[in-house]
Scaffold this active site. Structure first.
Site, PDB file in Angstrom:
ATOM      1  N   TYR A 138      56.505 -57.133  -8.920  1.00 52.26           N
ATOM      2  CA  TYR A 138      56.775 -57.963 -10.101  1.00 52.26           C
ATOM      3  C   TYR A 138      56.074 -59.316 -10.008  1.00 52.26           C
ATOM      4  CZ  TYR A 138      60.407 -54.680 -11.627  1.00 52.26           C
ATOM      5  OH  TYR A 138      61.079 -53.563 -12.047  1.00 52.26           O
ATOM      6  N   LYS A 189      59.960 -46.188  -0.208  1.00 51.49           N
ATOM      7  CA  LYS A 189      59.107 -45.032  -0.505  1.00 51.49           C
ATOM      8  C   LYS A 189      58.071 -44.993   0.607  1.00 51.49           C
ATOM      9  CE  LYS A 189      57.781 -41.701  -3.319  1.00 51.49           C
ATOM     10  NZ  LYS A 189      58.585 -40.475  -3.534  1.00 51.49           N
ATOM     11  N   ASP A 221      63.364 -41.844  -4.590  1.00 46.45           N
ATOM     12  CA  ASP A 221      63.600 -40.714  -5.512  1.00 46.45           C
ATOM     13  C   ASP A 221      64.878 -39.980  -5.130  1.00 46.45           C
ATOM     14  OD1 ASP A 221      62.125 -40.219  -3.219  1.00 46.45           O
ATOM     15  OD2 ASP A 221      60.940 -38.592  -4.065  1.00 46.45           O
ATOM     16  N   ASP A 245      65.791 -52.950  -9.335  1.00 49.88           N
ATOM     17  CA  ASP A 245      65.945 -53.125 -10.788  1.00 49.88           C
ATOM     18  C   ASP A 245      66.465 -51.822 -11.390  1.00 49.88           C
ATOM     19  OD1 ASP A 245      65.690 -53.961 -13.382  1.00 49.88           O
ATOM     20  OD2 ASP A 245      63.512 -54.153 -13.366  1.00 49.88           O
ATOM     21  N   ASP A 249      70.724 -50.719 -12.345  1.00 50.04           N
ATOM     22  CA  ASP A 249      71.144 -50.336 -13.700  1.00 50.04           C
ATOM     23  C   ASP A 249      71.759 -48.935 -13.695  1.00 50.04           C
ATOM     24  OD1 ASP A 249      70.330 -52.702 -14.811  1.00 50.04           O
ATOM     25  OD2 ASP A 249      69.305 -51.741 -16.489  1.00 50.04           O
TER      26      ASP A 249
END
Ligand code: NAD
Length: 354
Positions: A138, A189, A221, A245, A249
């Site tokens: 980001y 990952k 994942d 992020d 959520d």
């Protein structure tokens, strides 16, 4: 101990008022806190033209933590970017280097049916997602859209983490686990991304200082899948900005009620900004129907993480559990056979339960 109270816009003032009343009730019993209120967001734009005026920043700097309501509303949507209410929040995060975002996802037994998942999968869930908030793809440079040598356009971003950034979030995770069930799952990952293999290595190194805490690693994942399959296997999940992020959520929806979820954003000296995860809900502002529990629970997190008042924090959380068990519900979690109350009455019920 000083708390800066920044109520903001929409339902912000109504819900923070209830959290302040709860804190005052504890202060009457000997908790030594002082609170000072200052405008932020649209309220500050109206008063001064700036979503984070110097006077508000001074109040925040003089405090040990910020209790934040919510900012924004349709009235401010057409303002230039620098004057938008959200800038008040973003500038606070930047100014205080609030790199650690803590989002607990707790499913109270009484509200388990409100989740879109099966009740038995989520009932009793008590999970903490810890998201790194100031690094990763980001913010990494270089980024942009360019034309390649073959004349084709391409977009690119850069995933980066420094050792220091990973170390400090890992320390926060292990310290948080010591206040919970002593388990951390680090999500990455590492099978594909160099940056996140490095993340895994550094988290493993930091773990040597916390042998009482169990550390596991999981690919993102798989973590996304496991959160839906069996979320109760997790205690603390620590992860980078982008994965956090998305996973936070996802985890918030396990609980099914946006009006119940608190959050904290901390820096290295445990200074923190505490806020409900929802926004300013302009559609219900001023009607005394908003759920104040996410903000009251944010005040509990403030006591735990910035003021080190574990006992007072637990008392607030137990009081919230008690009012739910007693059948008090605001409109967003209303249920047949239970007592629907307004914002103020819910605040009063929590104080009575304390
Ligand atoms: P929102 O979270 O404000 O509202 C979404 C829905 O949830 C609405 O129907 C609302 O009535 C309901 N809701 C939210 N909080 C509730 C509560 N405590 N009790 C009962 N119901 C509740 O999201 P939105 O509508 O997308 O955004 C509204 C404004 O809030 C926008 O200006 C947005 O930019 C801002 N916002 C601010 C923050 C923040 O301050 N951190 C976060 C998100 C959105």
């Amino acid at each position: 101990m000083k708390i800066a109270v920044l109520p903001g816009d929409g339902i912000g003032p109504e819900i923070t008022e209830q959290a302040v009343r709860v804190l005052r009730a504890l202060s009457r019993e000997g908790l030594r806190i002082e609170m000072e209120t200052a405008p932020v967001g649209g309220a500050a734009v109206d008063a001064t033209g700036d979503p984070l005026p110097e006077s508000t920043l001074k109040v925040a700097q003089a405090a040990d933590a910020i209790l934040f309501g919510s900012v924004g509303g349709p009235k401010y949507d057409s303002l230039p970017r620098a004057q938008r209410p959200e800038q008040g929040l973003l500038r606070l995060r930047k100014h205080f280097d609030l790199y650690a975002n803590l989002r607990p996802a707790i499913v109270y037994p009484e509200l388990a049916h409100a989740s879109t998942l099966k009740t038995e999968v989520v009932a009793g869930l008590d999970l903490l997602i810890l998201r790194e908030l100031t690094g990763d793809i980001y913010f990494g440079q270089p980024r942009g859209v360019r034309t390649t040598e073959s004349g084709e356009r391409e977009g690119f971003d850069t995933m980066r983490y420094t050792e220091r950034e990973i170390r400090r979030i890992a320390h926060t995770a292990f310290r948080a686990a010591r206040k919970r069930s002593l388990r951390v799952c680090s999500v990455d990952k590492a099978n594909v991304l160099e940056t996140t293999q490095f993340w895994r290595d550094v988290v493993t190194e930091v773990h040597r200082e916390y042998e009482d805490v169990a550390l596991s690693h999981m690919y993102v994942d798989n973590a996304a899948m496991q959160l839906i399959r069996n979320p109760k296997q997790f205690d603390v999940i620590v992860t980078g900005n982008m994965f956090g992020d998305i996973l936070s959520d996802e985890a918030s929806m396990l609980t099914g009620s946006i009006g119940m979820l608190p959050s904290a954003s901390l820096n290295e000296s445990s200074y923190g900004l505490y806020e409900p995860i929802h926004g300013s809900a302009p559609d219900i502002a001023g009607k005394d129907i908003a759920n104040p529990l996410a903000t009251i629970l944010s005040a509990a997190m403030l006591l735990r993480y910035s003021l080190d008042q574990e006992e007072a924090a637990t008392r607030i959380e137990q009081a919230v559990r008690k009012v739910l068990a007693q059948g008090f519900r605001t409109a967003d979690i209303a249920e047949a056979g239970k007592r629907t109350v307004g914002t103020t009455e819910m605040g009063e019920a929590v104080i009575a339960a304390l």
